[in-house]
Design a protein around this motif. Structure first.
Motif, PDB file in Angstrom:
ATOM      1  N   THR A   2     -13.593  -3.127 -24.396  1.00 60.15           N
ATOM      2  CA  THR A   2     -12.886  -1.857 -24.425  1.00 60.15           C
ATOM      3  C   THR A   2     -11.735  -1.872 -23.432  1.00 60.15           C
ATOM      4  O   THR A   2     -11.924  -2.191 -22.258  1.00 60.15           O
ATOM      5  N   LEU A   3     -10.537  -1.545 -23.909  1.00 61.42           N
ATOM      6  CA  LEU A   3      -9.386  -1.531 -23.018  1.00 61.42           C
ATOM      7  C   LEU A   3      -9.467  -0.352 -22.063  1.00 61.42           C
ATOM      8  O   LEU A   3      -9.906   0.739 -22.427  1.00 61.42           O
ATOM      9  N   GLN A   4      -9.032  -0.574 -20.823  1.00 63.68           N
ATOM     10  CA  GLN A   4      -9.018   0.496 -19.830  1.00 63.68           C
ATOM     11  C   GLN A   4      -7.991   1.551 -20.212  1.00 63.68           C
ATOM     12  O   GLN A   4      -6.914   1.237 -20.729  1.00 63.68           O
ATOM     13  N   THR A   5      -8.346   2.818 -19.970  1.00 62.18           N
ATOM     14  CA  THR A   5      -7.417   3.912 -20.271  1.00 62.18           C
ATOM     15  C   THR A   5      -6.149   3.783 -19.436  1.00 62.18           C
ATOM     16  O   THR A   5      -6.216   3.583 -18.220  1.00 62.18           O
ATOM     17  N   GLY A  48      -6.986   6.483 -25.452  1.00 61.72           N
ATOM     18  CA  GLY A  48      -6.730   5.424 -24.479  1.00 61.72           C
ATOM     19  C   GLY A  48      -5.583   5.713 -23.538  1.00 61.72           C
ATOM     20  O   GLY A  48      -5.243   4.872 -22.703  1.00 61.72           O
ATOM     21  N   SER A  69       0.046   3.726 -14.556  1.00 62.21           N
ATOM     22  CA  SER A  69       0.989   2.690 -14.985  1.00 62.21           C
ATOM     23  C   SER A  69       2.417   3.208 -15.033  1.00 62.21           C
ATOM     24  O   SER A  69       3.370   2.450 -14.798  1.00 62.21           O
ATOM     25  N   GLU A 197       1.460  -6.338 -18.167  1.00 59.96           N
ATOM     26  CA  GLU A 197       0.919  -5.799 -19.408  1.00 59.96           C
ATOM     27  C   GLU A 197       2.024  -5.223 -20.285  1.00 59.96           C
ATOM     28  O   GLU A 197       1.964  -4.061 -20.698  1.00 59.96           O
TER      29      GLU A 197
END
Length: 213
Positions: A2-5, A48, A69, A197
């Motif tokens: 599962t990708l991190q939010t 997400g 981010s 990313e």
């Protein structure tokens, strides 16, 4: 896996009040029920991706540390801080002036003539830079809020503060005597996350720019 939010840091206050309506109906619209609560981490319409609601002065630190981010913050705040951030775009909204303001009838020349000028401000770095350009010296009185009261109560001769409509100044009998600079909302990114990313963060940055500019 599962990708991190992904977290986007959004400003509270004046800039946030302009931002939230601009996102309504877009993939980054904030969850209406969460907005009505006191939570500070708000889901968006895109799974997400969530928003952190932060005070402007704190927001760049969350982005520089990589907690968020991306972030949206006024250029006036960025100018006061020395943070390792990528500034991706001028989003164009939240435009205001950083101005020297004094009680009506007091001119810039009168302030220049004072042997001991005192200026109250939340923006010491920008104020000192302006004083240097003008060849002036002044005692800076640091304040974090309600700077308009300082000239009225004798704490300072004038203030350096953000002015958008001028309504607050007028309500306190103050006028602008000089414009030191201008500010608007900027999209910033955590340098490490943006470079490491790109497949996740750059499309999100592009979406914000397409939505808000």
């Amino acid at each position: 896996m599962t990708l991190q939010t992904l977290l986007i840091a959004f400003p509270k206050g004046r800039l946030g009040d302009e931002l939230v309506p601009k996102l309504a109906g877009t993939p980054l619209a904030l969850d209406a029920q969460a907005l009505k609560s006191r939570v500070l981490r708000i889901p968006t319409a895109t799974p997400g991706v969530a928003a952190l609601l932060l005070k402007g002065a704190d927001l760049p630190r969350y982005v520089a540390a990589g907690v968020a981010s991306l972030g949206i913050v006024g250029s006036d705040t960025l100018d006061e801080l020395d943070m390792d951030l990528l500034e991706l775009a001028d989003l164009g909204f939240g435009a205001c002036r950083l101005s020297l303001c004094a009680q009506a009838g007091i001119t810039l020349d009168a302030l220049r003539a004072k042997p001991h000028l005192r200026l109250a401000t939340k923006f010491p770095k920008a104020t000192e830079a302006w004083l240097t350009r003008e060849g002036l010296t002044a005692e800076l009185v640091p304040l974090s809020s309600s700077a308009e009261l300082a000239p009225l109560l004798g704490l300072a001769d004038a203030i350096v503060d953000l002015v958008q409509t001028g309504g607050t100044l007028k309500a306190h009998g103050l006028v602008e005597t000089a414009v030191l600079g201008r500010s608007s909302a900027r999209l910033v990114a955590a340098r490490g996350a943006y470079l490491s990313e790109p497949g996740r963060i750059r499309p999100l940055a592009d979406l914000l720019m397409a939505t808000l500019r």
